[in-house]
Design an enzyme around this catalytic site. Sequence first.
Site, short mmCIF file in Angstrom:
data_model
loop_
_atom_site.label_atom_id
_atom_site.label_comp_id
_atom_site.label_asym_id
_atom_site.label_seq_id
_atom_site.Cartn_x
_atom_site.Cartn_y
_atom_site.Cartn_z
N CYS A 113 1.11 -1.18 0.11
CA CYS A 113 0.04 0.21 -0.06
C CYS A 113 0.84 1.12 0.09
O CYS A 113 2.17 1.18 0.01
CB CYS A 113 -0.85 -0.10 1.10
SG CYS A 113 -0.09 0.40 2.73
N ASP A 497 -12.22 11.37 -37.78
CA ASP A 497 -11.94 11.01 -39.27
C ASP A 497 -13.04 10.18 -39.68
O ASP A 497 -13.99 9.70 -39.19
CB ASP A 497 -10.89 10.14 -39.28
CG ASP A 497 -10.37 9.53 -40.80
OD1 ASP A 497 -10.39 10.60 -41.79
OD2 ASP A 497 -10.07 8.70 -40.78
#
Length: 799
Positions: A113, A497
């Site tokens: 952690c 596009d």
Amino acid sequence: MSECGSKGCGCSTVVVPNPKPNIVEAALPQVRYRIENMDCPTEEALIRDKLGKVQGVSSLEFNLVQRTLGVSHQLASLRPIEDALSAIGMRAVRMDEKAAQQSTWLSIQQMDCPTEEALIRGKLAGVPGVANLEFNLVQRRLHVAHTPDALPNVLAALKSLGFDAEVRTSSAPSAAEAQAPARTNWWPLAVSGVTATLAEVVYWLNGGNHWVVVALAVVAILTGGLTTYKKGWIALRNRNLNMNALMSIAVTGAMLIGHWPEAAMVMVLFALAEVIEAKSLDRARNAIRGLMDLAPDTALVQQADGSWAAVDANAVPVGSRVRVKPGERIALDGLIVEGRSSVNQAPITGESLPVDKAEGDSVFAGTINGEGSFEFRVTAAASASTLARIIHAVEAAQGSRAPTQRFVDQFARLYTPIVFAVALAVALVPPLVFGVPWLDWIYKALVLLVIACPCALVISTPVSIVSGLAAAARHGILIKGGVYLEEGHKLKWLALDKTGTITHGKPAQTDFAAWGNADPDASRLLAASLAARSDHPVSLAVARAAVNDGLTPRDVADFAALPGRGVRGDINGQIYHLGNHRLVEELGMCSPDLESRVSALEAEGKTVVMLTGQEGVRALFAVADTVKDSSRQAIAELHRLGIKAIMLTGDNPHTAAAIASQVGIDRSRGNLLPEDKLHEVERLSADGKTGMVGDGINDAPALARADIGFAMGAAGTDTAIETADVALMDDDLRKLPTFVRLSSATASVLKQNIALALGIKAVFLILTFTGQATMWMAVFADMGASLLVVGNGLRLLRR
């Protein structure tokens, strides 16, 4: 990245002069640094301000896109520059030194952690030769950039912290990481819990402390808290006030002032919460481990003598022939050379329906074969398959710092020392100044120490980000960093596009009309015969439509291609032409009616070709790149999410406008070169965050300039996976709103977790000063908050 993100800043090389007079810039030496955490003008301003105060620094040259800094100076030593950059947290590496650096991956199984991360970061910051550290807590992995002679010192520093680091040759998962998590040894914790509970009971029955209470408490603390004490001592020895150090101080202080049962219960609750938290984090680890398990360990490979044998997938060379049986998972990427089947590609592309595969089609590792059987030629080693690249990209993204995570890290560095100082003041000031009882205020100080570590706050962000990244990967969306996941819901514009993105990218015949008195069937057959001899996409579309309708092309003699116009050929002794408007005009066969019909079709975004014979025009054929149904749905969903769309294409404006109208796109721009697309994206960025979606090299400048670049159809494409900010593994635009919704959910969870963690801390700070909070309540609340934020972050895995 920081909150603006490097690509959204309009970053380019910027020369920032220092107002020191009488310096000839060209004659000054310059040193160049690469600064990995210099992402946007926020960091640039910080660096400019800091280095502007260093005597001897003349000018600064920033390139935020490449994360480089050039410094012109009059210094005998570069130490003042590097010390100044280090003081503001910039990880600067000299460019001339970077080439001589080594890159080492370390697997640290005890690194669970942010507590351990902060301890390691603080320790290695003082090790000479260490240039950069990248942490991946979920995979318990540390990447160290260092000089060749620094690795032994790095390993020794980690050993002094109690960490056993395994040196790895690459970022591929190690055996320790690939296996299931180790089983938890519950009996010491059970003994600790029972004895702590008995200590409370005896204390209550006896009406106070007793030697039995002390003995039971000591047993509880020794069986359940030795690991905490060991980690706490290491942290204190390295001047790091992490949770283990604070808990060790608090428990020891409680014992010294006679709160034996409470000290024991606090240690038990802390140890239990750490185990539960580790189990919760394993769920995030399992999300990545689940990706690793998609591909089978072995493949059925053809041997030199023609026989077939099961071979370890990692040992199968490129070019090998592999057989896949019905229902099997595919072990490697390849091209089918024999057979056909349907393949469930959901693990890679997120597609809900199986895809038909035949000779020449690509298959991907981790996908599932249907009822057919086929053989394929391996095109990539197991370590370089599409699945392997996805796993690598997701893991690399975990190491990046999202904006919220950077804020939390900076907050945590200030929060703990401040609360520790407040706790000392609470223990000393009231008794010394006001003469109140020492034990009462020392106890309150100990309660403050328990809630001084922002563990819940710090751990909430990486778990949430990893969960979001894993959830996206399951849907065939590869996100290359937490910053894109967190910032995606802020998009205002999406530039797209046309070819291959909104449309299928394969022209198809949309209209046919016989002209004059010509026979329709005969005209189609004549046109198809000419078109079949051409490789032009429009001709191929006409020929394909005829073949699909059962027509068989005739032989063509004296065939000739007419560049820019069409084709010509002799069929059964007569000359026919199939070509565009220009060819028909040159042949002198135009008429007002024909012109009107052609103009109407072209206004719909279609390309028109005509068949002519000796008697004139015989038929018209209209060809267009058809729109995907998914594109319409995607644009509608994006509009509901408040995102506008613009189409940028090299096609003519008529076609662009027609396609945009069909799909529901807000704006369209035609006749654009790559640099024109780039300028359009720059203009849109002035109105807010902008994304660019494309699938071709000509889209690369605009993709790079956009705040978030989306690559379409990235499955099997090395470049797209490596360079895109977000890679959509198939051509389905509906993944865009899915990404935006997941981004919104992730940002929401992050805000919830921060509010939850800080809210609980604030409540207990108030309760401490009012005398209503106890130590065991504080540890229960602190670790409970950690479990709550971890659980909340893991909810994203289910989206």
